[in-house]
Design a protein around this motif. Structure first.
Motif, PDB file in Angstrom:
ATOM      1  N   ILE A   4       0.831  -1.005  -0.073  1.00 54.52           N
ATOM      2  CA  ILE A   4      -0.004  -0.009   0.042  1.00 54.52           C
ATOM      3  C   ILE A   4       0.750   1.120  -0.049  1.00 54.52           C
ATOM      4  O   ILE A   4       1.880   1.255   0.707  1.00 54.52           O
ATOM      5  N   ILE A   5       0.905   1.950  -0.863  1.00 55.61           N
ATOM      6  CA  ILE A   5       1.431   3.341  -1.048  1.00 55.61           C
ATOM      7  C   ILE A   5       0.642   4.394  -0.875  1.00 55.61           C
ATOM      8  O   ILE A   5      -0.326   4.880  -1.721  1.00 55.61           O
ATOM      9  N   ILE A   6       0.891   5.234   0.188  1.00 54.09           N
ATOM     10  CA  ILE A   6       0.157   6.337   0.315  1.00 54.09           C
ATOM     11  C   ILE A   6       0.694   7.695   0.176  1.00 54.09           C
ATOM     12  O   ILE A   6       1.830   7.736   0.806  1.00 54.09           O
ATOM     13  N   VAL A   7       0.482   8.569  -0.482  1.00 47.58           N
ATOM     14  CA  VAL A   7       1.039   9.910  -0.822  1.00 47.58           C
ATOM     15  C   VAL A   7       0.076  10.840  -0.596  1.00 47.58           C
ATOM     16  O   VAL A   7      -0.901  11.081  -0.865  1.00 47.58           O
ATOM     17  N   GLY A   8       0.773  11.734   0.592  1.00 48.40           N
ATOM     18  CA  GLY A   8       0.082  12.905   1.101  1.00 48.40           C
ATOM     19  C   GLY A   8       0.811  14.188   0.447  1.00 48.40           C
ATOM     20  O   GLY A   8       1.782  14.039   0.313  1.00 48.40           O
ATOM     21  N   GLY A   9       0.136  15.265   0.646  1.00 50.38           N
ATOM     22  CA  GLY A   9       0.611  16.593   0.605  1.00 50.38           C
ATOM     23  C   GLY A   9      -0.457  17.572   0.500  1.00 50.38           C
ATOM     24  O   GLY A   9      -1.456  17.291   0.255  1.00 50.38           O
ATOM     25  N   THR A  10       0.052  18.833   0.459  1.00 46.64           N
ATOM     26  CA  THR A  10      -1.155  19.967   0.734  1.00 46.64           C
ATOM     27  C   THR A  10      -1.359  19.838  -0.686  1.00 46.64           C
ATOM     28  O   THR A  10      -0.926  19.530  -1.856  1.00 46.64           O
ATOM     29  N   ALA A  17      -0.559  13.897  -9.907  1.00 47.50           N
ATOM     30  CA  ALA A  17       0.518  13.549 -11.068  1.00 47.50           C
ATOM     31  C   ALA A  17       1.354  12.712 -10.606  1.00 47.50           C
ATOM     32  O   ALA A  17       1.899  11.784 -11.438  1.00 47.50           O
ATOM     33  N   THR A  18       1.914  12.737  -9.487  1.00 46.47           N
ATOM     34  CA  THR A  18       2.817  11.842  -9.039  1.00 46.47           C
ATOM     35  C   THR A  18       2.348  10.370  -8.956  1.00 46.47           C
ATOM     36  O   THR A  18       2.836   9.321  -9.394  1.00 46.47           O
ATOM     37  N   GLY A  19       1.257  10.266  -8.386  1.00 50.57           N
ATOM     38  CA  GLY A  19       0.435   8.996  -8.402  1.00 50.57           C
ATOM     39  C   GLY A  19       0.276   8.525  -9.543  1.00 50.57           C
ATOM     40  O   GLY A  19       0.567   7.273 -10.022  1.00 50.57           O
ATOM     41  N   ARG A  20      -0.149   9.017 -10.797  1.00 50.86           N
ATOM     42  CA  ARG A  20      -0.499   8.631 -12.046  1.00 50.86           C
ATOM     43  C   ARG A  20       0.937   8.095 -12.549  1.00 50.86           C
ATOM     44  O   ARG A  20       1.209   7.448 -13.246  1.00 50.86           O
ATOM     45  N   GLU A  21       2.299   8.867 -12.301  1.00 54.37           N
ATOM     46  CA  GLU A  21       3.259   8.549 -12.877  1.00 54.37           C
ATOM     47  C   GLU A  21       4.119   7.355 -12.227  1.00 54.37           C
ATOM     48  O   GLU A  21       4.673   6.444 -12.928  1.00 54.37           O
ATOM     49  N   LEU A  22       3.504   7.233 -10.896  1.00 51.57           N
ATOM     50  CA  LEU A  22       4.120   5.980 -10.161  1.00 51.57           C
ATOM     51  C   LEU A  22       3.215   4.879 -10.664  1.00 51.57           C
ATOM     52  O   LEU A  22       3.766   3.564 -11.054  1.00 51.57           O
ATOM     53  N   ILE A  26       5.225   1.059 -11.606  1.00 49.49           N
ATOM     54  CA  ILE A  26       5.234  -0.068 -10.755  1.00 49.49           C
ATOM     55  C   ILE A  26       4.264  -1.219 -11.257  1.00 49.49           C
ATOM     56  O   ILE A  26       3.246  -0.886 -11.941  1.00 49.49           O
ATOM     57  N   PRO A  27       4.509  -2.438 -10.929  1.00 50.82           N
ATOM     58  CA  PRO A  27       3.697  -3.417 -11.541  1.00 50.82           C
ATOM     59  C   PRO A  27       2.222  -3.652 -10.811  1.00 50.82           C
ATOM     60  O   PRO A  27       2.092  -3.134  -9.808  1.00 50.82           O
ATOM     61  N   ARG A  28       1.299  -3.979 -11.443  1.00 49.74           N
ATOM     62  CA  ARG A  28       0.100  -4.643 -11.084  1.00 49.74           C
ATOM     63  C   ARG A  28      -0.496  -3.941  -9.968  1.00 49.74           C
ATOM     64  O   ARG A  28      -0.624  -4.080  -8.796  1.00 49.74           O
ATOM     65  N   ASN A  29      -1.102  -2.635 -10.621  1.00 51.19           N
ATOM     66  CA  ASN A  29      -1.414  -1.612  -9.522  1.00 51.19           C
ATOM     67  C   ASN A  29      -2.916  -1.040  -9.639  1.00 51.19           C
ATOM     68  O   ASN A  29      -3.306  -1.074 -10.854  1.00 51.19           O
ATOM     69  N   VAL A  30      -3.329  -0.414  -8.826  1.00 52.80           N
ATOM     70  CA  VAL A  30      -4.470   0.444  -8.782  1.00 52.80           C
ATOM     71  C   VAL A  30      -4.444   1.820  -8.261  1.00 52.80           C
ATOM     72  O   VAL A  30      -3.415   1.759  -7.175  1.00 52.80           O
ATOM     73  N   PHE A  31      -4.669   2.643  -8.770  1.00 56.12           N
ATOM     74  CA  PHE A  31      -4.574   4.359  -8.146  1.00 56.12           C
ATOM     75  C   PHE A  31      -5.904   4.818  -7.853  1.00 56.12           C
ATOM     76  O   PHE A  31      -6.657   4.897  -8.597  1.00 56.12           O
ATOM     77  N   LEU A  32      -5.961   5.400  -6.670  1.00 56.83           N
ATOM     78  CA  LEU A  32      -7.029   6.047  -5.987  1.00 56.83           C
ATOM     79  C   LEU A  32      -6.815   7.188  -5.341  1.00 56.83           C
ATOM     80  O   LEU A  32      -5.710   7.644  -4.738  1.00 56.83           O
ATOM     81  N   ASP A  33      -7.528   8.338  -5.685  1.00 59.40           N
ATOM     82  CA  ASP A  33      -7.304   9.634  -5.310  1.00 59.40           C
ATOM     83  C   ASP A  33      -8.551  10.170  -4.377  1.00 59.40           C
ATOM     84  O   ASP A  33      -9.526  10.223  -4.519  1.00 59.40           O
ATOM     85  N   GLY A  34      -8.341  10.299  -3.038  1.00 58.39           N
ATOM     86  CA  GLY A  34      -8.948  10.660  -2.028  1.00 58.39           C
ATOM     87  C   GLY A  34     -10.070  11.786  -2.459  1.00 58.39           C
ATOM     88  O   GLY A  34     -11.071  11.866  -1.937  1.00 58.39           O
ATOM     89  N   ASP A  35      -9.491  12.517  -3.092  1.00 59.17           N
ATOM     90  CA  ASP A  35     -10.352  13.784  -3.646  1.00 59.17           C
ATOM     91  C   ASP A  35     -11.747  13.582  -4.299  1.00 59.17           C
ATOM     92  O   ASP A  35     -12.575  14.060  -4.403  1.00 59.17           O
ATOM     93  N   TRP A  36     -11.516  12.238  -5.278  1.00 56.86           N
ATOM     94  CA  TRP A  36     -12.745  11.613  -5.762  1.00 56.86           C
ATOM     95  C   TRP A  36     -13.890  11.455  -4.889  1.00 56.86           C
ATOM     96  O   TRP A  36     -15.068  11.466  -5.326  1.00 56.86           O
ATOM     97  N   CYS A  37     -13.573  11.303  -3.492  1.00 58.20           N
ATOM     98  CA  CYS A  37     -14.626  10.959  -2.723  1.00 58.20           C
ATOM     99  C   CYS A  37     -15.140  12.102  -2.063  1.00 58.20           C
ATOM    100  O   CYS A  37     -16.022  12.088  -1.249  1.00 58.20           O
ATOM    101  N   TRP A  38     -14.552  13.392  -2.415  1.00 62.43           N
ATOM    102  CA  TRP A  38     -14.945  14.617  -1.821  1.00 62.43           C
ATOM    103  C   TRP A  38     -15.526  15.376  -3.220  1.00 62.43           C
ATOM    104  O   TRP A  38     -16.092  16.634  -2.981  1.00 62.43           O
TER     105      TRP A  38
END
Length: 166
Positions: A4-10, A17-22, A26-38
């Motif tokens: 589980i890779i958690i990326v925080g920041g202001t 953008a960093t999550g999308r590049e990551l 890296i292999p076999r992943n899913v990307f979730l953005d907490g902002d989608w839930c807001w």
């Protein structure tokens, strides 16, 4: 090992953008953005909406953790207080998963420049600069690996995260 890779920041520091590049390196992943839930209109922050968003985030992450198809779950969100990060981690079914927490940090000048670009393109409102810059000092107190993105691209930040995971 699964991660589980958690990326925080202001706001505006480059988490998405960093999550999308990551996600590309890296292999076999899913990307979730907490902002989608807001992403709601009207945008209302109450105890009820906070609980709902936190429930939704934990549910989504846990569903991806349970799926054998993924080795990596990448999640980004503002995460400016240790208690928010700790509460999130406590709600995850992470047995057998390594958890890696990062905070993207920046100097105020570089952050303001990024935000001015977002304002000029209509992505953000002008009041975001003061609100986002005011949160910068909070990230120093978090129990996370810090990545200074003041002078690097999201591609470089993603590479630094990948190197840290190795």
């Amino acid at each position: 090992m699964k991660r589980i890779i958690i990326v925080g920041g202001t706001m505006g520091v480059g988490k998405t953008a960093t999550g999308r590049e990551l996600q590309k390196i890296i292999p076999r992943n899913v990307f979730l953005d907490g902002d989608w839930c807001w992403d709601m209109r009207p945008f209302v922050v109450t105890d009820e909406t906070i609980r709902m968003v936190e429930d939704n985030i934990a549910h989504l992450i846990n569903n991806f953790l349970a799926c054998a198809e993924f080795e990596n779950v990448i999640f980004c969100w503002v995460l400016h207080e240790q208690k928010i990060l700790d509460n999130l981690i406590a709600r995850l079914n992470h047995d057998g998963w390594a958890i890696h927490c990062f905070s993207l940090i920046s100097d105020a000048r570089a952050l303001a420049e990024r935000l001015r670009h977002d304002i000029a393109t209509g992505k953000r409102e002008p009041d975001i600069i003061d609100r986002s810059v005011a949160r910068l000092p909070l990230y120093g107190a978090l129990d996370t690996a810090k990545i200074d993105v003041s002078a690097i691209s999201p591609i470089d930040a993603a590479q630094r995260i990948k190197e840290h995971l190795a």
